[in-house]
Design an enzyme around this catalytic site. Sequence first.
Site, PDB file in Angstrom:
ATOM      1  CG  HIS A   1      59.427  48.417  65.181  1.00 37.20           C
ATOM      2  ND1 HIS A   1      59.815  49.396  64.311  1.00 37.20           N
ATOM      3  CD2 HIS A   1      58.529  48.999  66.014  1.00 37.20           C
ATOM      4  CE1 HIS A   1      59.175  50.524  64.599  1.00 37.20           C
ATOM      5  NE2 HIS A   1      58.393  50.299  65.645  1.00 37.20           N
TER       6      HIS A   1
ATOM      7  CG  ASP B   1      61.187  49.647  61.531  1.00 36.89           C
ATOM      8  OD1 ASP B   1      60.080  50.181  61.376  1.00 36.89           O
ATOM      9  OD2 ASP B   1      61.447  48.872  62.469  1.00 36.89           O
TER      10      ASP B   1
ATOM     11  CB  SER C   1      55.501  51.863  66.573  1.00 33.58           C
ATOM     12  OG  SER C   1      56.463  51.275  67.420  1.00 33.58           O
TER      13      SER C   1
END
Length: 187
Positions: free
Chosen positions: A92, A129, A53
Amino acid sequence: MLSSLSPYMANPRNTLSQVLNFGLVLSSAFMVWKALSVITNSASPVVVVLSGSMEPAFQRGDLLFLWNRSPRVDVGEIVVYNVQGKDIPIVHRVMRVFPDVPTTGGEDVEGVEASQKLLTKGDNNLSDDTELYAPGQEFLDRKTDLMGSVRGYVPAIGYVTIMLSEHPWLKSVLLGFMGLMVMLQRE
């Protein structure tokens, strides 16, 4: 089978020395891990990227070094967080930082220190997210959800961890090999 152990039974002092040396290695590794945890203020100062990701910034298997001593997180910073109720760390990028407002049930609270609220997204993901967060959670809390910010990495070395988690039998083979090496070591 027992005949192969006879050299170790003949000299119990040497065998005890090897067992103690092995225990010393394990306890030293544990102490280094705990020292890193205290220095970085993170329960897990080193994590492995488990998915794609964050490509192209980080590849699956990269080993990340975290730092959790900064009081604030900026937009664009790459962070590692845990979702409430799950034990898998997620790596992230911070996409948005909300104003610091100390609230409890929607009302401002005096004397309560504010915590940053963050929205994150994987570089290789199409959306933010919010679907990954716990039910009813719309953002991350800097103090409670973040494990730390990424300060460095080593490419691909974390693949060992991924292989051990995807193939549990490898753990047994590795532990058996390490035990055999300790037993066969001659000083």
